[in-house]
Design a protein around this motif. Structure first.
Motif, short mmCIF file in Angstrom:
data_model
loop_
_atom_site.label_atom_id
_atom_site.label_comp_id
_atom_site.label_asym_id
_atom_site.label_seq_id
_atom_site.Cartn_x
_atom_site.Cartn_y
_atom_site.Cartn_z
N ALA A 46 0.83 -1.21 0.00
CA ALA A 46 0.00 0.00 0.00
C ALA A 46 0.86 1.26 0.00
CB ALA A 46 -0.92 0.00 1.22
N ASN A 47 2.12 1.11 0.32
CA ASN A 47 3.05 2.24 0.35
C ASN A 47 3.68 2.39 -1.03
OD1 ASN A 47 5.12 4.08 0.75
ND2 ASN A 47 5.86 3.15 2.65
N PRO A 48 3.40 3.51 -1.75
CA PRO A 48 3.92 3.66 -3.11
C PRO A 48 5.44 3.78 -3.17
CG PRO A 48 2.92 5.69 -2.35
CD PRO A 48 2.60 4.66 -1.32
N GLU A 49 6.10 4.05 -2.04
CA GLU A 49 7.55 4.19 -2.02
C GLU A 49 8.25 2.90 -1.61
OE1 GLU A 49 8.30 7.41 0.62
OE2 GLU A 49 7.57 8.94 -0.77
N LYS A 50 7.47 1.87 -1.33
CA LYS A 50 8.02 0.64 -0.76
C LYS A 50 8.11 -0.46 -1.81
CE LYS A 50 7.32 -2.34 3.28
NZ LYS A 50 6.43 -2.57 4.43
N ASP A 51 9.24 -1.14 -1.85
CA ASP A 51 9.43 -2.27 -2.75
C ASP A 51 9.44 -3.57 -1.95
OD1 ASP A 51 10.28 -1.71 -5.81
OD2 ASP A 51 10.83 0.01 -4.56
N ILE A 52 8.97 -4.64 -2.58
CA ILE A 52 8.96 -5.97 -1.97
C ILE A 52 9.67 -6.93 -2.92
CG2 ILE A 52 7.55 -7.82 -1.02
CD1 ILE A 52 5.29 -5.82 -0.64
N PHE A 53 10.73 -7.56 -2.43
CA PHE A 53 11.51 -8.47 -3.25
C PHE A 53 11.55 -9.86 -2.60
CE2 PHE A 53 13.50 -4.22 -3.68
CZ PHE A 53 13.13 -3.97 -5.00
N VAL A 54 11.46 -10.88 -3.44
CA VAL A 54 11.49 -12.25 -2.96
C VAL A 54 12.46 -13.05 -3.81
CG1 VAL A 54 10.17 -14.38 -2.63
CG2 VAL A 54 9.11 -12.16 -2.12
N VAL A 55 13.35 -13.77 -3.16
CA VAL A 55 14.28 -14.68 -3.84
C VAL A 55 13.88 -16.09 -3.45
CG1 VAL A 55 16.67 -15.38 -4.13
CG2 VAL A 55 16.12 -12.97 -3.73
N ARG A 56 13.74 -16.96 -4.47
CA ARG A 56 13.32 -18.34 -4.22
C ARG A 56 14.30 -19.29 -4.87
NH1 ARG A 56 8.36 -20.14 -5.90
NH2 ARG A 56 7.68 -20.84 -3.85
N GLU A 57 14.59 -20.37 -4.16
CA GLU A 57 15.43 -21.43 -4.70
C GLU A 57 14.77 -22.76 -4.46
OE1 GLU A 57 19.37 -21.20 -3.15
OE2 GLU A 57 19.88 -19.39 -4.27
N ASN A 58 14.76 -23.57 -5.50
CA ASN A 58 14.12 -24.90 -5.44
C ASN A 58 12.65 -24.79 -5.01
OD1 ASN A 58 16.62 -26.13 -6.07
ND2 ASN A 58 17.23 -26.00 -3.92
N GLY A 59 11.97 -23.73 -5.47
CA GLY A 59 10.55 -23.55 -5.19
C GLY A 59 10.24 -23.09 -3.78
N THR A 60 11.26 -22.66 -3.04
CA THR A 60 11.05 -22.23 -1.66
C THR A 60 11.64 -20.84 -1.44
OG1 THR A 60 11.20 -24.52 -0.91
CG2 THR A 60 11.44 -22.83 0.77
N THR A 61 10.93 -20.00 -0.72
CA THR A 61 11.42 -18.66 -0.42
C THR A 61 12.63 -18.74 0.50
OG1 THR A 61 9.17 -17.77 -0.58
CG2 THR A 61 10.82 -16.40 0.52
N CYS A 62 13.73 -18.09 0.10
CA CYS A 62 14.94 -18.10 0.93
C CYS A 62 15.36 -16.69 1.35
CB CYS A 62 16.08 -18.80 0.21
SG CYS A 62 16.56 -18.04 -1.37
#
Length: 280
Positions: A41-57
Motif C-alpha cells: 500500500a506504500n507507493p515508495e516501498k518495494d517488496i523483493f522475494v528470492v526463491r530457490e528450489n521452489g522455496t522462499t529463501c
C-alpha cells in the motif's frame, strides 16, 4: 587398451556435462526472483522475494533513497559548486539474488540500470555472557550510479558511473531465525569513487529476512529495531501512567469510603464522666 582409451574421454565428457548441469541449475536458482511491489500500500516501498528450489529463501520490504552530491559549474564557468541528487528506489525495479547457508545477497537495478543496489547479508556465531549466540546482519552495501542520467543529475561535471561502498558495516543485527523490522529511518554512509563525495543511503519501512524462512512468502517472528521499541514505549507510557494514576485514585476513594463508614457506625464513648448519667 582401445576400450580403456574410449572410456576415458567418455568419463571426462560425463564430468563436463555434470559440471555444466550443476552450473545451469545454480544460475536458474539465482534467477528465481520476484518483485511484488504492487502488493504494498506504500507507493515508495518495494517488496523483493528470492526463491530457490521452489522455496522462499530471502524476503525484503523497504523504501530506499540515496542522497548523492555531485559537481556542476558555477555561473562563471570557473568555479565548481556541489549540487545534490535525491534518488529513490522506484517500483518495478529489476531484481537478482542468491541465498546461501551463511551468506545471502540482494541486487536491485532501476532506470535502465543507471542505478544498482547490492546488499550483502551474513550469518555468524559468537560467544556472549549468556553463551553462544547466532545472528545475521547487513555486512555490505554497494550503490552504483550514473551521473550522466538526466532525470536526477543536471549538468554534472565529468558525468559517468561511480561506485559507493560501505566500510566495516554491521547493520540490521537480528537473531537467527527471525526477521528484522524497523519503520524509523536509518542512514548508512557510503564512500563514493567520485573524489571527496559521500553518498547517504536512507532506509525506512524495513522488513527483511535473508535466512531461515520457514513458510513460503511469510516472514518469521519480528525483531524490532531499538528506535521503534523506544517510540512504542514513548507512546504507551502516558497511557500506562494514566491507568496507574486512575487505579490509585479509585483505591484511595474505596479506602476513604470504607474508613468513613466504619467510623460513622462506631459508638462514641463520652470522655466527661458527667455525661454518663445521660446514658442508658
Amino acid at each position: 587398451m582401445d576400450l580403456r582409451a574410449r572410456a576415458v574421454p567418455s568419463v571426462n565428457r560425463l564430468r563436463v556435462l555434470l559440471m555444466l548441469f550443476h552450473a545451469v541449475a545454480q544460475i536458474m536458482a539465482e534467477q528465481e526472483v520476484e518483485n511484488l511491489s504492487g502488493l504494498s500500500a506504500n507507493p515508495e516501498k518495494d517488496i523483493f522475494v528470492v526463491r530457490e528450489n521452489g522455496t522462499t529463501c530471502l524476503m525484503a520490504e523497504f523504501a530506499a533513497k540515496f542522497i548523492v552530491p555531485y559537481d556542476v559549474w558555477a555561473t562563471n564557468y570557473v568555479d565548481l559548486i556541489t549540487e545534490q541528487a535525491d534518488i529513490a528506489l522506484t517500483r518495478g525495479a529489476e531484481v537478482k539474488g542468491r541465498c546461501g547457508h551463511n551468506e545471502s545477497e540482494l541486487q536491485v537495478f532501476w532506470v535502465d540500470r543507471a542505478y544498482a543496489l547490492k546488499m550483502l547479508f551474513v550469518k555468524e556465531s559468537h560467544n556472549t555472557s549468556k553463551g553462544p549466540e547466532a545472528t545475521w546482519r547487513l555486512s555490505k552495501v554497494q550503490f552504483v550510479y550514473d551521473s550522466s542520467e538526466k532525470t536526477h543529475f543536471k549538468d554534472a561535471v565529468s558525468p559517468g558511473k561511480h561506485t559507493a561502498n560501505s566500510h566495516h558495516l554491521s547493520a540490521l543485527v537480528t537473531p537467527v531465525g527471525r526477521s528484522y523490522e524497523c519503520q524509523a529511518q536509518q542512514t548508512i554512509s557510503l564512500d563514493s569513487s567520485d573524489p571527496q563525495k559521500t553518498v547517504t543511503m536512507i532506509l525506512s519501512a524495513v522488513h527483511i529476512q535473508p535466512f531461515d524462512i520457514i513458510s513460503d512468502f511469510v516472514f518469521s517472528e519480528e525483531h524490532k529495531c531499538p528506535v521503534d521499541e523506544r517510540e512504542q514505549l514513548e507512546e504507551t507510557l502516558p497511557l500506562i501512567l494514566g491507568l496507574i494514576l486512575g487505579l490509585v485514585i479509585v483505591v484511595t476513594l474505596v479506602i476513604y469510603h470504607i474508613h468513613h463508614k466504619m467510623t460513622a457506625n462506631q459508638v462514641q464513648i463520652p470522655r466527661d464522666r458527667s455525661q454518663y448519667k445521660h446514658m442508658g
